[in-house]
Design an enzyme around this catalytic site. Sequence first.
Site, PDB file in Angstrom:
ATOM      1  N   ARG A  43       0.792  -1.310  -0.092  1.00 13.75           N
ATOM      2  CA  ARG A  43       0.049   0.097  -0.083  1.00 13.75           C
ATOM      3  C   ARG A  43       0.963   1.249   0.009  1.00 13.75           C
ATOM      4  O   ARG A  43       0.605   2.371  -0.571  1.00 13.75           O
ATOM      5  CB  ARG A  43      -1.017   0.114   1.166  1.00 13.75           C
ATOM      6  N   ASP A 219     -10.988  -8.469   5.444  1.00 19.00           N
ATOM      7  CA  ASP A 219     -11.333  -7.258   5.011  1.00 19.00           C
ATOM      8  C   ASP A 219     -10.473  -7.314   3.500  1.00 19.00           C
ATOM      9  O   ASP A 219      -9.168  -7.646   3.642  1.00 19.00           O
ATOM     10  CB  ASP A 219     -10.617  -6.339   5.526  1.00 19.00           C
ATOM     11  N   GLU A 245     -15.642  -8.035   4.279  1.00 21.18           N
ATOM     12  CA  GLU A 245     -15.451  -6.497   4.043  1.00 21.18           C
ATOM     13  C   GLU A 245     -15.158  -5.850   2.841  1.00 21.18           C
ATOM     14  O   GLU A 245     -14.049  -6.388   2.387  1.00 21.18           O
ATOM     15  CB  GLU A 245     -14.925  -5.855   5.482  1.00 21.18           C
ATOM     16  N   GLU A 271     -17.018   2.100   4.642  1.00 22.75           N
ATOM     17  CA  GLU A 271     -16.192   3.011   5.147  1.00 22.75           C
ATOM     18  C   GLU A 271     -15.639   3.968   4.302  1.00 22.75           C
ATOM     19  O   GLU A 271     -15.182   5.120   4.690  1.00 22.75           O
ATOM     20  CB  GLU A 271     -14.882   2.446   5.692  1.00 22.75           C
ATOM     21  N   HIS A 321     -16.401   2.166  10.966  1.00 29.07           N
ATOM     22  CA  HIS A 321     -15.088   1.655  10.766  1.00 29.07           C
ATOM     23  C   HIS A 321     -14.105   2.553  11.493  1.00 29.07           C
ATOM     24  O   HIS A 321     -14.084   3.780  11.866  1.00 29.07           O
ATOM     25  CB  HIS A 321     -14.983   2.386   9.348  1.00 29.07           C
ATOM     26  N   GLU A 341     -14.893  -1.107  16.082  1.00 27.76           N
ATOM     27  CA  GLU A 341     -13.526  -1.473  15.682  1.00 27.76           C
ATOM     28  C   GLU A 341     -12.462  -1.339  16.703  1.00 27.76           C
ATOM     29  O   GLU A 341     -12.457   0.147  17.079  1.00 27.76           O
ATOM     30  CB  GLU A 341     -13.137  -1.246  14.294  1.00 27.76           C
TER      31      GLU A 341
HETATM   32 MG   LIG Z   1     -11.923  -1.729   6.044  1.00 28.98          MG
END
Ligand SMILES: [Mg+2]
Length: 389
Positions: A43, A219, A245, A271, A321, A341
Site C-alpha cells: 500500500r 477485509d 468487508e 467506510e 469503521h 473496531e
Molecule cells: Mg476496512
Amino acid sequence: MSLIKIVTIKHANRSIWGHLAEREKSLPLVTPLDIYPQFQETRGSWFWDSGMAVVEIETEDGVTGSGWCEDGCDTIKNFIELHLKNLLIGQEASEIEGLWDRLFRASLPYGRKGAALHAISAIDIALWDIAGKVVGKPVYELLGGPVRDPIPVYASALHPVGHEKVAAEAKTYVEQGYKAMKMRFPYGPGEGVKGMRTNEEHIANVRDAVGDDIEIMADAYMGWDFLYAKKMVRMLEPYRLAWLEEAFLPDDLNSYAKLRQETDIPISGGEHEYTRFGFQQIIEKEAMDILQPDLRRCGGITEGRKIAALAYSAGLPVIPHAYGVTHIHFALGTVNCPMIEYFPMPCWDSLPDVEVEPIFHGEPQPENGVVRMTQEPGLGVSVNPKIFS
Ligand SMILES: [Mg+2]
C-alpha cells in the site's frame, strides 16, 4: 446563545492511525491498485498519507470544541479556511443541524463526497464537543444514550505475517477477552489462483487458532472484482466468517448486491461512503448486510445518526469503521450499533524505541474486549498540542 468566534484548522504531519499506518505500508495487503503490478506489492507504493486535520471552534463564551479527520488534509485545510469558516463565524454553535445543512449545500459544487465531507465531518464533531461542554454532559447523553454500556470492541489486525505469528496473535486476542477479530486479505486478482489459496490459508489458520466460539471476519479493502469474489466465497464458506468487508470499489454496488446472492457470508462495507444519500443507495440496492460508516468521513455525528436510522429501518446493523471517541459516543447512543473496531498492538510487533507523543489525552482504551466512556463533558478527550510541532 453561544456564537462561534474563531475557527482554526491545524494540520498534524502524522497519521491518526499511528504505528498501524507504518505497518500497513510495507506488508502484502490487497488494495484497489492490486491489478497494477507496480503497485501490487504494498500500500505504501501508492498511498498518500496526508496526516490528520484538527478543527478547533471557539465560541464567544470561551468554549472550545475539537474535531478531526484524515485523508486529503491540505485540501481540507483550504476548504475550511477559504470557504466553510465563513459560514460558521457569528453563528449559534448549538444549531448543529442547520449548520451542517448549510455547509453541505454550500460545498455542493466541489463536495458531496470525499475531502469536502471530511471537512464537514471534522467541523460537526467539534460542534458536538462544544454542545456537550456547554451543558457539562458527555456527547452520548446528548444522543439519548447509553443504549448499552460498555461497548464491545473487536480486534482488528491479523496481517498476513506468517502462520505461526498470526496464530499466536489471534490466541492473544482471545486471552485478552475479545470475542471477535478481523484479519486482512493479502491478495486479489493480481495474484491469481495461488493468491486465492494463500487467502484461504490465512483465514483457515485463524479459525484453527481461535476455535468455533470466536467471530472472525476479513477485509479485502476494495481490492477484488466480482468473479474473483464469487470463487473466493466458495472457498471461505467453511470458516463461518461474521462478515466479508469491502470486497469491491465503493461505487460498484451491483457487485456487492450480486455477491450477497452468491453466499451466506454477510457482506459489509461503507467506510468510503458518504452521507445519508450514499448509504440510502446501498440500502435500496440491498448491497450489504452490515454498514460501516466512518463518522470522520461520512459527515460527522449528525450524519451518522441519519445513516443509522436508515439502516435500522432496513434491518441492518451499523458497525463503524475505525476506533476513536467519536465512534464510542455514537455506539453508546445508537441502538443498532452493536460494537466498534479497535486496533490492538499485535504480540509480534512493538512501538519504535523513540518516544511517540499520544494524539489524544484522555482517550479510553478497551479492556476485556469492551470499552467504557468517561463522564467527561463533550467528547471527553483533548488533542495533544505537541503533535503539531
Ligand atoms: Mg476496512
